[in-house]
Design a protein around this motif. Structure first.
Motif: not given
Length: 244
Positions: A5, A106, A175-176, A178, A197-199
């Protein structure tokens, strides 16, 4: 394999707090600024060497091949997620940037709208060596004042605005991703939703740190008159227009 991440950010933008929020997800571990060159002199380096299993290999990959360095760490780890930070100033010519821009893992792009306050906070941290304050610990009040250097600020502001635009453009359509502004870190419901939303995990984030500044940024500047014209600066106002 463990999924990284990424938090793309800059100093004094709240990245440590955000990293610890994601580190609270079950099966996650927060590693911090593992790509910066001085990381080899920090406490976390020994854990990286032990994870890779070979200190010489770890040093070579860290210096010369940051993508393989990350891949090796992820291959060796038993965690579901590893939370890592990549700052604007880290490894400007490294392939790790293209790896992040083109990946599917992410990414959180963290930025601070109040760029003057960020600059003052950064200068104060450099002057005092106090980069974090942990919640629950008592600290003496820090009234350290900085000397505002106009050209240093202007150069830094220009770099930050250009890098912000670059990251936003390169991550657009991916994608993914924030985008998180500094003030949103204090909004636990926003962070909770961003984590989900991320994980895919729903957690109630717990604050680990407290803000160090208790007064407006200008109050921490010795030569206030010189700094005052910039006190209302907002990052977005200095982002250059995208070409093409």
């Amino acid at each position: 394999m463990t999924i990284p991440i990424f938090i793309i950010a800059s100093g004094r933008s709240g990245s440590t707090q955000l990293g610890h929020y994601f580190g609270q997800v079950r099966g996650s571990k927060y590693l911090g600024e593992i790509f910066k060159r001085p990381f080899r002199n920090e406490v976390g380096w020994q854990a990286i060497c032990e994870l890779i299993g070979n200190a010489t290999l770890a040093e070579r990959l860290h210096e010369h091949d940051q993508v393989e360095y990350l891949n090796t760490i992820c291959e060796k780890s038993t965690e579901l997620f590893l939370v890592v930070k990549l700052f604007y100033k880290h490894r400007p010519n490294s392939g790790i940037w293209d790896h992040v821009y083109g990946g599917a893992f992410p990414v959180l792009h963290l930025w601070r709208e109040d760029i003057f306050a960020q600059f003052v906070s950064l200068e104060r941290a450099r002057a005092t060596g106090q980069w974090t304050q942990w919640k629950g610990k008592r600290y003496a009040e820090d009234n350290t004042l900085i000397e505002f250097r106009r050209q240093d600020y202007l150069d830094w502001r220009s770099f930050m605005a250009s890098k912000f635009l670059e990251v936003q453009l390169r991550l657009s359509g991916r994608s993914n991703v924030e985008s998180v502004e500094y003030k949103q870190i204090s909004d636990h419901e926003f962070i909770r939703a961003a984590i989900k939303r991320s994980v895919g995990f729903d957690i109630k984030p717990r604050e680990m740190l407290v803000k160090q500044a208790t007064r407006p940024a200008l109050d921490y500047v010795r030569n206030r008159t010189e700094a005052a014209p910039f006190a209302a600066d907002r990052l977005i106002d200095f982002v250059p227009a995208a070409s093409g």
